[in-house]
Design an enzyme around this catalytic site. Structure first.
Site, mmCIF file in Angstrom:
data_model
loop_
_atom_site.group_PDB
_atom_site.id
_atom_site.type_symbol
_atom_site.label_atom_id
_atom_site.label_comp_id
_atom_site.label_asym_id
_atom_site.label_seq_id
_atom_site.Cartn_x
_atom_site.Cartn_y
_atom_site.Cartn_z
ATOM 1 N N ASP A 37 2.070 -2.540 -6.560
ATOM 2 C CA ASP A 37 1.883 -1.317 -7.340
ATOM 3 C C ASP A 37 2.803 -0.252 -6.766
ATOM 4 O OD1 ASP A 37 1.064 0.845 -8.820
ATOM 5 O OD2 ASP A 37 -0.949 0.960 -7.968
ATOM 6 N N HIS A 38 4.049 -0.236 -7.231
ATOM 7 C CA HIS A 38 5.068 0.662 -6.690
ATOM 8 C C HIS A 38 5.707 1.472 -7.805
ATOM 9 C CE1 HIS A 38 5.529 -0.866 -2.456
ATOM 10 N NE2 HIS A 38 4.795 -1.818 -3.001
ATOM 11 N N GLU A 105 3.498 4.713 0.960
ATOM 12 C CA GLU A 105 4.873 4.764 1.447
ATOM 13 C C GLU A 105 5.600 5.875 0.714
ATOM 14 O OE1 GLU A 105 5.477 0.794 0.104
ATOM 15 O OE2 GLU A 105 5.660 0.006 2.131
ATOM 16 N N ASN A 108 7.326 5.656 -2.824
ATOM 17 C CA ASN A 108 6.546 5.755 -4.053
ATOM 18 C C ASN A 108 5.916 7.131 -4.242
ATOM 19 O OD1 ASN A 108 6.789 2.871 -4.672
ATOM 20 N ND2 ASN A 108 5.497 2.610 -2.865
#
Length: 321
Positions: A37-38, A105, A108
């Site tokens: 999921d990015h 991260e 994202n």
């Protein structure tokens, strides 16, 4: 018996092709699936990043597999929206969906324009999000003022049984912390001793639920091809935290990975043309006690991997005690 799943890498594959791949994987004998999921890939060479939550609805409808997704609530996603997404998929496909939650991260999350917090702040924010999501899935009305804010949120559509909220960890310290709140643990392939330490830390701190492992691998009929696939697609993914947490664009990952060696790639990707070697690696992970292992072939073409592993690797692993 360990369940072997197919990892759907949205950063590398167009969502339409990825849906075809997961349908193919089910037919080939894979028993589960999980999804990234990015918002951004780690390299311009990877070239994609479809919206996971739209795709998950289609994939759950198109197969009978269970699915997990690794998600980072708190910045790009408000936790009430993630609770609604989890609740809707859980209500539509009972017992087939789980979500792993992590602190995120920068590649994202920077898109919101908000500052990228320090790791300890991100962990504290995640912990707040977990409590909010759980309360909403339990049917409570939630208001909260902290690192995230919620005003009188309530889920009107909920599953009878809330999906599992799994902790995502790559370090021993984080695994131990996840034991405080998680319904299970997910990590990525690493040397056996490190994986054992992660499991021991989680279980030793009272961690409950299943253990998940994501395995990055590269296979092709010839060794040179397997190496070329891994190097072309995954050399931007060799950096340990905090580098991988804090770089914020695909271009930055490409710049810092210009001089990465093949040896560095093979430290994070199981690269071999020898199917027996892949079986051996996976047997080691099974022996550690992982309940579900998601196989991620790091190439952009999945059909050959799916057919070959479905016919020649998975049957051997089903005989492992």
């Amino acid at each position: 018996m360990t369940v072997f799943g197919f990892h759907a890498s949205h950063e590398q594959i167009h969502p339409r092709k990825l849906l075809e791949a997961v349908i193919h994987a089910e037919r080939a004998g894979f028993g589960a699936a999980m999804s990234s999921d990015h918002f951004s890939p780690w390299s311009q060479r990877q070239g994609h990043s479809g919206f996971a939550w739209s795709w998950l609805g289609a994939a759950l409808q198109a197969t009978r597999l269970s699915f997990g997704v690794v998600n980072a609530p708190g910045q790009r996603y408000h936790p009430a929206i993630i609770a609604q997404a989890i609740g809707t998929l859980g209500a539509m496909y009972p017992g087939r969906f789980w979500a792993a939650l992590g602190s995120g991260e920068a590649s994202n999350e920077h898109i919101t324009g908000d500052d990228w917090p320090r790791k300890e702040v991100r962990n504290a924010r995640l912990r707040e999000c977990v409590d909010i999501i759980r309360a909403l899935l339990a049917g409570e009305e939630v208001s909260h003022d902290g690192l995230v804010r919620v005003d009188r949120a309530r889920l009107w559509t909920r599953p009878e049984e809330p999906p599992a909220l799994v902790g995502a960890a790559v370090s021993v310290e984080t695994a131990r912390w996840c034991a405080e709140w998680a319904d299970g643990l997910i990590t990525v392939n690493a040397p056996t001793e490190h994986l054992r330490q992660i499991i021991d830390a989680y279980r030793g701190a009272g961690g409950r639920g299943p253990l998940h492992l994501q395995v990055h691998l590269s296979w092709a009929p010839e060794r040179t091809e397997a190496e070329a696939i891994a190097y072309e697609q995954w050399r931007s993914n060799v950096f340990a935290p905090p580098v991988c947490w804090d770089l914020d664009t695909a271009e930055h990952f490409d710049v810092v990975s210009e001089r990465v060696s093949m040896e560095q790639v093979t430290e994070v990707v199981n690269v071999s043309a020898d199917l027996g070697r892949h079986v051996g690696w996976l047997e080691e992970y099974v022996a550690l006690g992982f309940d579900q292992i998601a196989l991620h072939h790091v190439g952009q073409e999945q059909a050959g991997f799916i057919d070959t592993f479905g016919a020649e690797v998975l049957p051997k692993l089903r005989t492992v005690p």
